[in-house]
Design an enzyme around this catalytic site. Sequence first.
Site, PDB file in Angstrom:
ATOM      1  N   ARG A 197       0.813  -1.227   0.000  1.00 13.29           N
ATOM      2  CA  ARG A 197       0.000   0.000   0.000  1.00 13.29           C
ATOM      3  C   ARG A 197       0.840   1.269   0.000  1.00 13.29           C
ATOM      4  O   ARG A 197       0.295   2.377   0.058  1.00 13.29           O
ATOM      5  CB  ARG A 197      -0.938  -0.002   1.210  1.00 13.29           C
ATOM      6  CG  ARG A 197      -2.076  -1.025   1.090  1.00 13.29           C
ATOM      7  CD  ARG A 197      -3.076  -0.844   2.212  1.00 13.29           C
ATOM      8  NE  ARG A 197      -2.577  -1.405   3.467  1.00 13.29           N
ATOM      9  CZ  ARG A 197      -3.121  -1.148   4.658  1.00 13.29           C
ATOM     10  NH1 ARG A 197      -4.139  -0.305   4.761  1.00 13.29           N
ATOM     11  NH2 ARG A 197      -2.633  -1.702   5.743  1.00 13.29           N
ATOM     12  N   MET A 198       2.153   1.125  -0.109  1.00 17.44           N
ATOM     13  CA  MET A 198       3.032   2.294  -0.100  1.00 17.44           C
ATOM     14  C   MET A 198       3.213   2.913  -1.487  1.00 17.44           C
ATOM     15  O   MET A 198       3.915   3.908  -1.649  1.00 17.44           O
ATOM     16  CB  MET A 198       4.404   1.920   0.474  1.00 17.44           C
ATOM     17  CG  MET A 198       4.380   1.467   1.917  1.00 17.44           C
ATOM     18  SD  MET A 198       3.774   2.722   3.059  1.00 17.44           S
ATOM     19  CE  MET A 198       5.070   3.940   2.955  1.00 17.44           C
TER      20      MET A 198
END
Length: 252
Positions: free
Chosen positions: A15-16
């Site tokens: 999710r980065m």
Amino acid sequence: MSTTAIILAAGKGTRMKSDLPKVMHEILGRPMLAYVMDACRQAGCDRLIVVIGHQAEVVRRAFATDCRDVAWVEQTEQLGTGHAVMVCRDELARLSGPVLVVAGDGPLLRGKTLRTLLETHRAQRASCTLATCILPEPGSYGRILRDESGELTGIVEAIDATKAQRDIREVNVSVYCYEAADLREALTRIDNRNAKGEYYLTDTLAVLRKQGRKLAAVPAVPADEVLSINTVEELQEVSRILSKRQTAGEQA
């Protein structure tokens, strides 16, 4: 007696929005992993075992000049927190005394908090001690269960908790201290027979309790040290908090 820390830092961080290993995302010009390593050293750890996975060589190279006390261990498959510690078996085989287990994506954790955990662990002569946090809104964190005398009996995940258990404000934030020999033994007795097919480090508590080992928990983690990083937004929030600490003259 020497003290070792196992830092779990193998995650990709999907999710980065980047292919960079999650622990390599920078905060105030330093990888987030550097702050966790600092905290462990400040607590008195003279050996760090860092579990790496996704783009392991990127992490190794970044700390090439700061690894005098570091043993790198690769976790090629991410099969849960228990598995992440299992892959350290060769390093664990050489250890005695207390072993901290912390997450590499929690750069807000302070060294003095880990020192409190270690001091409690030694004073209680425990097999495993948790550093817990009291939160006004515990949300999805696992709840700490104690008996009438205040002794730690276990952890219940929020999804499995009864209504009364969900009202408990003391929560598990995944900061542990084990006796090395007891950790080695407990890891041989956990399995992955669960919905995710993963090995959970928290399952070691039930193993140790069944063996009659002493468990302890100390609410040592302030709320401002709990936030771990899973998204770009959380990275930005942690950056703001650490910037304020520096401005206030604290060690970041």
